[in-house]
Design a protein around this motif. Structure first.
Motif, mmCIF file in Angstrom:
data_model
loop_
_atom_site.group_PDB
_atom_site.id
_atom_site.type_symbol
_atom_site.label_atom_id
_atom_site.label_comp_id
_atom_site.label_asym_id
_atom_site.label_seq_id
_atom_site.Cartn_x
_atom_site.Cartn_y
_atom_site.Cartn_z
ATOM 1 N N ARG A 112 0.814 -1.217 0.000
ATOM 2 C CA ARG A 112 0.000 0.000 0.000
ATOM 3 C C ARG A 112 0.851 1.272 0.000
ATOM 4 O O ARG A 112 0.410 2.303 -0.470
ATOM 5 C CB ARG A 112 -0.952 -0.001 1.212
ATOM 6 C CG ARG A 112 -2.181 -0.849 0.972
ATOM 7 C CD ARG A 112 -3.057 -0.963 2.190
ATOM 8 N NE ARG A 112 -4.342 -1.545 1.821
ATOM 9 C CZ ARG A 112 -5.141 -2.177 2.660
ATOM 10 N NH1 ARG A 112 -4.800 -2.331 3.917
ATOM 11 N NH2 ARG A 112 -6.287 -2.658 2.238
ATOM 12 N N VAL A 113 2.040 1.169 0.576
ATOM 13 C CA VAL A 113 2.911 2.355 0.552
ATOM 14 C C VAL A 113 3.846 2.339 -0.648
ATOM 15 O O VAL A 113 4.428 3.359 -1.008
ATOM 16 C CB VAL A 113 3.752 2.501 1.849
ATOM 17 C CG1 VAL A 113 2.895 2.904 3.005
ATOM 18 C CG2 VAL A 113 4.521 1.235 2.167
ATOM 19 N N LYS A 114 3.995 1.189 -1.275
ATOM 20 C CA LYS A 114 4.991 1.063 -2.331
ATOM 21 C C LYS A 114 4.409 1.253 -3.735
ATOM 22 O O LYS A 114 5.054 1.845 -4.604
ATOM 23 C CB LYS A 114 5.622 -0.329 -2.220
ATOM 24 C CG LYS A 114 6.802 -0.555 -3.097
ATOM 25 C CD LYS A 114 7.446 -1.886 -2.738
ATOM 26 C CE LYS A 114 8.483 -2.249 -3.781
ATOM 27 N NZ LYS A 114 8.972 -3.600 -3.627
ATOM 28 N N ILE A 153 -5.268 -0.927 -2.784
ATOM 29 C CA ILE A 153 -5.395 -2.345 -2.417
ATOM 30 C C ILE A 153 -6.459 -2.468 -1.330
ATOM 31 O O ILE A 153 -6.370 -1.834 -0.281
ATOM 32 C CB ILE A 153 -4.054 -2.930 -1.929
ATOM 33 C CG1 ILE A 153 -2.985 -2.745 -3.017
ATOM 34 C CG2 ILE A 153 -4.219 -4.404 -1.597
ATOM 35 C CD1 ILE A 153 -1.629 -3.320 -2.660
ATOM 36 N N ILE A 154 -7.446 -3.293 -1.618
ATOM 37 C CA ILE A 154 -8.573 -3.452 -0.704
ATOM 38 C C ILE A 154 -8.476 -4.821 -0.044
ATOM 39 O O ILE A 154 -8.261 -5.825 -0.719
ATOM 40 C CB ILE A 154 -9.902 -3.333 -1.484
ATOM 41 C CG1 ILE A 154 -9.950 -1.981 -2.199
ATOM 42 C CG2 ILE A 154 -11.103 -3.514 -0.564
ATOM 43 C CD1 ILE A 154 -10.958 -1.916 -3.310
ATOM 44 N N ASP A 155 -8.567 -4.842 1.272
ATOM 45 C CA ASP A 155 -8.743 -6.126 1.955
ATOM 46 C C ASP A 155 -9.865 -5.937 2.968
ATOM 47 O O ASP A 155 -10.318 -4.830 3.209
ATOM 48 C CB ASP A 155 -7.449 -6.624 2.599
ATOM 49 C CG ASP A 155 -7.007 -5.813 3.803
ATOM 50 O OD1 ASP A 155 -7.634 -4.769 4.073
ATOM 51 O OD2 ASP A 155 -6.041 -6.205 4.469
ATOM 52 N N ALA A 156 -10.337 -7.034 3.498
ATOM 53 C CA ALA A 156 -11.582 -6.937 4.254
ATOM 54 C C ALA A 156 -11.458 -7.302 5.715
ATOM 55 O O ALA A 156 -12.460 -7.378 6.412
ATOM 56 C CB ALA A 156 -12.627 -7.846 3.593
ATOM 57 N N TYR A 157 -10.230 -7.510 6.210
ATOM 58 C CA TYR A 157 -10.145 -8.176 7.505
ATOM 59 C C TYR A 157 -9.497 -7.397 8.643
ATOM 60 O O TYR A 157 -9.399 -7.907 9.749
ATOM 61 C CB TYR A 157 -9.381 -9.496 7.337
ATOM 62 C CG TYR A 157 -9.941 -10.387 6.267
ATOM 63 C CD1 TYR A 157 -11.286 -10.754 6.277
ATOM 64 C CD2 TYR A 157 -9.134 -10.878 5.252
ATOM 65 C CE1 TYR A 157 -11.804 -11.583 5.297
ATOM 66 C CE2 TYR A 157 -9.649 -11.703 4.267
ATOM 67 C CZ TYR A 157 -10.987 -12.045 4.288
ATOM 68 O OH TYR A 157 -11.490 -12.860 3.322
ATOM 69 N N TYR A 158 -8.994 -6.185 8.376
ATOM 70 C CA TYR A 158 -8.275 -5.475 9.448
ATOM 71 C C TYR A 158 -8.607 -3.992 9.452
ATOM 72 O O TYR A 158 -8.787 -3.381 8.402
ATOM 73 C CB TYR A 158 -6.755 -5.637 9.256
ATOM 74 C CG TYR A 158 -6.302 -7.067 9.304
ATOM 75 C CD1 TYR A 158 -6.100 -7.711 10.528
ATOM 76 C CD2 TYR A 158 -6.121 -7.785 8.133
ATOM 77 C CE1 TYR A 158 -5.711 -9.041 10.569
ATOM 78 C CE2 TYR A 158 -5.732 -9.125 8.168
ATOM 79 C CZ TYR A 158 -5.527 -9.741 9.385
ATOM 80 O OH TYR A 158 -5.148 -11.059 9.424
ATOM 81 N N ASP A 159 -8.625 -3.409 10.661
ATOM 82 C CA ASP A 159 -8.814 -1.967 10.752
ATOM 83 C C ASP A 159 -7.454 -1.269 10.593
ATOM 84 O O ASP A 159 -6.423 -1.916 10.366
ATOM 85 C CB ASP A 159 -9.534 -1.582 12.058
ATOM 86 C CG ASP A 159 -8.679 -1.794 13.310
ATOM 87 O OD1 ASP A 159 -7.462 -2.077 13.193
ATOM 88 O OD2 ASP A 159 -9.216 -1.657 14.427
ATOM 89 N N VAL A 181 -3.076 7.620 4.554
ATOM 90 C CA VAL A 181 -4.427 7.742 3.979
ATOM 91 C C VAL A 181 -5.276 6.522 4.333
ATOM 92 O O VAL A 181 -6.451 6.639 4.703
ATOM 93 C CB VAL A 181 -4.365 7.944 2.447
ATOM 94 C CG1 VAL A 181 -5.755 7.868 1.833
ATOM 95 C CG2 VAL A 181 -3.708 9.280 2.130
ATOM 96 N N TYR A 182 -4.683 5.336 4.252
ATOM 97 C CA TYR A 182 -5.428 4.132 4.634
ATOM 98 C C TYR A 182 -5.804 4.202 6.112
ATOM 99 O O TYR A 182 -6.902 3.839 6.510
ATOM 100 C CB TYR A 182 -4.605 2.869 4.387
ATOM 101 C CG TYR A 182 -4.596 2.433 2.945
ATOM 102 C CD1 TYR A 182 -5.627 1.646 2.425
ATOM 103 C CD2 TYR A 182 -3.562 2.796 2.099
ATOM 104 C CE1 TYR A 182 -5.623 1.244 1.102
ATOM 105 C CE2 TYR A 182 -3.549 2.396 0.772
ATOM 106 C CZ TYR A 182 -4.575 1.627 0.278
ATOM 107 O OH TYR A 182 -4.564 1.238 -1.032
#
Ligand code: SF4
Length: 211
Positions: free
Chosen positions: A44-46, A51-57, A176-177
């Motif tokens: 995500r930083v590179k 990139i979307i994932d669904a399992y973590y805050d 941002v994420y």
């Protein structure tokens, strides 16, 4: 690369060993789940790619999109299911509309709350016994075409999911994420009655290296 061809975003999902043909050997071990999380955070930083994932805050704490109320699933026939791999339903979208069903269904509420009391991860993988109990309690219909959902749940062996041991959370590096997840993708406080003793235990004192 796909980025050179104009790809703007990618989804990261991990295999859930469920259904009529369960392949446990293809599911992630706890160490592999951690490596995937690290990989997503690093990329995500590179990369110039969403990139979307669904399992973590944003802090790297596991969550379940169903338990947090972020998402439920509507089958092709309109059955309102807790999530895509939980193919049981007590209502159809045609009964009373999408908003009332999602906000008032006792079946969905019970699934959200029971899940949030027992795990920050995936209730299907970790506690198939609770899935069976809830489906039976509410007299839920099997929404699969193959009509074998209960037998499939009964055949499952409980296993790890995305819930990592305390202290092994991998927070977002990209600001941002981190910011966006604080607003739109977090646990919304649903885990306040979580049974902390159910948390997975750390097997390795050393954090896994980036994938
Ligand atoms: S129950 Fe499991 S598969 Fe379903 S939304 Fe939650 S984490 Fe995902």
């Amino acid at each position: 690369s796909l980025i050179d061809r104009g790809v703007h975003y990618a989804w990261y999902h991990t295999y859930r060993p469920v259904g009529p043909q369960i392949h446990e050997e293809l599911a992630l071990t706890p160490a592999q789940a951690r490596r995937v999380r690290q990989f997503v955070v690093d990329m995500r930083v590179k990369l110039p790619l969403g990139i979307i994932d669904a399992y973590y805050d944003g802090e790297g704490r596991a969550l379940c999109p169903m338990a947090t109320g972020i998402s439920h699933h509507i089958s092709p026939t309109g059955s309102v299911e807790p999530c895509p791999i939980l193919q049981f339903a007590t209502e159809n979208i045609r009964d009373r509309g999408i908003y009332d069903t999602l906000t008032q269904s006792q079946f969905l509420k019970d699934f959200r709350e029971t899940s949030a009391r027992h795990t920050r991860g995936c209730i299907v993988l970790e506690r198939p016994d609770l899935v069976k109990e809830l489906a039976e309690k509410h007299g839920a219909k099997d929404t699969t075409l193959r009509q074998s959902a209960m037998a499939e749940i009964e055949s499952m062996t409980p296993r790890n999911s995305q819930w990592l041991p305390t202290g092994e959370e991998i927070p977002e590096k990209h600001p941002v994420y981190r910011w966006a997840k604080r607003i739109w993708f977090n646990d919304f406080g649903v885990y306040q009655h979580l049974d902390a003793s159910a948390a997975p235990k750390s097997k390795s004192p050393e954090p896994a290296s980036a994938a």
